[in-house]
Design a protein around this motif. Sequence first.
Motif, PDB file in Angstrom:
ATOM      1  N   GLN A   7       1.187  -1.168  -6.089  1.00 12.81           N
ATOM      2  CA  GLN A   7       0.604  -0.121  -5.255  1.00 12.81           C
ATOM      3  C   GLN A   7      -0.577   0.496  -5.981  1.00 12.81           C
ATOM      4  O   GLN A   7      -0.617   0.527  -7.208  1.00 12.81           O
ATOM      5  CB  GLN A   7       1.631   0.966  -4.952  1.00 12.81           C
ATOM      6  CG  GLN A   7       2.858   0.476  -4.211  1.00 12.81           C
ATOM      7  CD  GLN A   7       3.749   1.630  -3.811  1.00 12.81           C
ATOM      8  OE1 GLN A   7       3.375   2.471  -3.001  1.00 12.81           O
ATOM      9  NE2 GLN A   7       4.943   1.679  -4.377  1.00 12.81           N
TER      10      GLN A   7
ATOM     11  N   TRP B  73       0.836  -1.194   0.000  1.00  8.12           N
ATOM     12  CA  TRP B  73       0.000   0.000   0.000  1.00  8.12           C
ATOM     13  C   TRP B  73       0.871   1.245   0.000  1.00  8.12           C
ATOM     14  O   TRP B  73       2.101   1.174  -0.080  1.00  8.12           O
ATOM     15  CB  TRP B  73      -0.957  -0.040   1.196  1.00  8.12           C
ATOM     16  CG  TRP B  73      -2.328   0.425   0.836  1.00  8.12           C
ATOM     17  CD1 TRP B  73      -2.997   1.496   1.347  1.00  8.12           C
ATOM     18  CD2 TRP B  73      -3.202  -0.159  -0.130  1.00  8.12           C
ATOM     19  NE1 TRP B  73      -4.236   1.597   0.755  1.00  8.12           N
ATOM     20  CE2 TRP B  73      -4.387   0.618  -0.140  1.00  8.12           C
ATOM     21  CE3 TRP B  73      -3.102  -1.252  -0.987  1.00  8.12           C
ATOM     22  CZ2 TRP B  73      -5.459   0.335  -0.982  1.00  8.12           C
ATOM     23  CZ3 TRP B  73      -4.169  -1.538  -1.816  1.00  8.12           C
ATOM     24  CH2 TRP B  73      -5.326  -0.744  -1.804  1.00  8.12           C
ATOM     25  N   TYR B  74       0.263   2.420   0.057  1.00  8.94           N
ATOM     26  CA  TYR B  74       1.015   3.664  -0.114  1.00  8.94           C
ATOM     27  C   TYR B  74       2.208   3.767   0.839  1.00  8.94           C
ATOM     28  O   TYR B  74       3.270   4.258   0.472  1.00  8.94           O
ATOM     29  CB  TYR B  74       0.095   4.868   0.124  1.00  8.94           C
ATOM     30  CG  TYR B  74      -1.011   5.012  -0.874  1.00  8.94           C
ATOM     31  CD1 TYR B  74      -0.759   5.537  -2.142  1.00  8.94           C
ATOM     32  CD2 TYR B  74      -2.308   4.639  -0.565  1.00  8.94           C
ATOM     33  CE1 TYR B  74      -1.778   5.678  -3.074  1.00  8.94           C
ATOM     34  CE2 TYR B  74      -3.335   4.775  -1.483  1.00  8.94           C
ATOM     35  CZ  TYR B  74      -3.065   5.296  -2.738  1.00  8.94           C
ATOM     36  OH  TYR B  74      -4.076   5.427  -3.650  1.00  8.94           O
TER      37      TYR B  74
END
Length: 392
Positions: free
Chosen positions: A174, A113-114
């Motif tokens: 992502q 994820w980020y």
Amino acid sequence: MSNVRVLVGTRKGAFILESDGRRRNWSVSGPHFAGWEIYHVKGSPADPNRIYASQSSGWFGQVIQRSRDGGRTWEAPGGGVTVEPSGMPRGESNKFVYDTSAETGRPLTTHQWYDGTQHPWEFKRVWHLEPAIDDPDTVYAGVEDAALFRSTDGGQTWQELAALRGHASGPRWQPGAGGLCLHTIILDARRPQRIVVAISAAGAFRTDDGGRTWKPINRGLKSPYLPDPDAEVGHCVHHVAMHSARPDVLFMQKHWDVMRSDNAGDSWQEVSGNLPTDFGFVIEVHAHEPETIYVVPIKSDAEHFPLDGQLRVYRSRSGGNEWEELTRGLPQRNCYVNVLRDAMAVDALDPCGVYFGTTGGQVYASADAGDRWAPAVEHLPPVLSVEAQTLP
């Protein structure tokens, strides 16, 4: 004279536009599935009256709709099957089949994820539907979180091509700003086992064996926001287009940069040339001229609207690098709409028709390959996708 049907997906339903070969006057039907987000609507090349639609709702999940009569009536194959936004099937009626591991046994449950942490895989929506070239009952679905499904019974049941999500690079994928979405599916009529997909923000991938194995095809892409700008994956690809007569030539609109590959994605070169900005979402190829391509430049990744408030389509007749602006009939002041990644299409008439939709609810049509434009319809909800069908 052939007719043209334009399929439009919006944030509040689907609309179907029809015209004769002159493409001057358009009839409009809809909204179909009023109030639902229709991320994509596309017809089968093998049977133009077979149309598939992705019907999504944050409250009610995901439904695949199918029409057998050109959009006059619709049915949900499998009895209205839905999928919870969390990815968990709703009851035993769900027909999407998930594999929990690839052939190597690697888990398929997480993506990066980020912030670099791992995030469980979710089924949120279907972004793109791609009917097979020669079989109206076979259709592919690209979903969020990024995965690829296939149905061979007209959308009634679905099986995941799990090796894609099980690729060794998967944990490093992502989400782009719109989510971790598989938004582009390209089929090759000459090589039935070849499929090209694009994922935001992972990059482009290709299989040459019907989905059993996949390879990243991102060599030559540069993304300065990545720690390694030449990384194998992590590039935010917005859209990829191909002309069926030249399946080894791919054109890409990336998060910054317009790119071209002459070897089916094995390597890429930038062809942004004299564009005023090379950020955008859509890219499309002329129906009869494989070296003629279209893009709609947007000001920046922070400001998703046309530069200087002027809506301009850019055309290259040389496969990139040299671009001309096309503005006749388009608003040239105070225009701050966006054109999303699946919102441009071409028909197969001669001269080629070009169509695109905006987040302001306009669908613009050109019956002369982009020289002149006029709104085919206005005041729709924000347009998510546009597809064109040339009808006998």
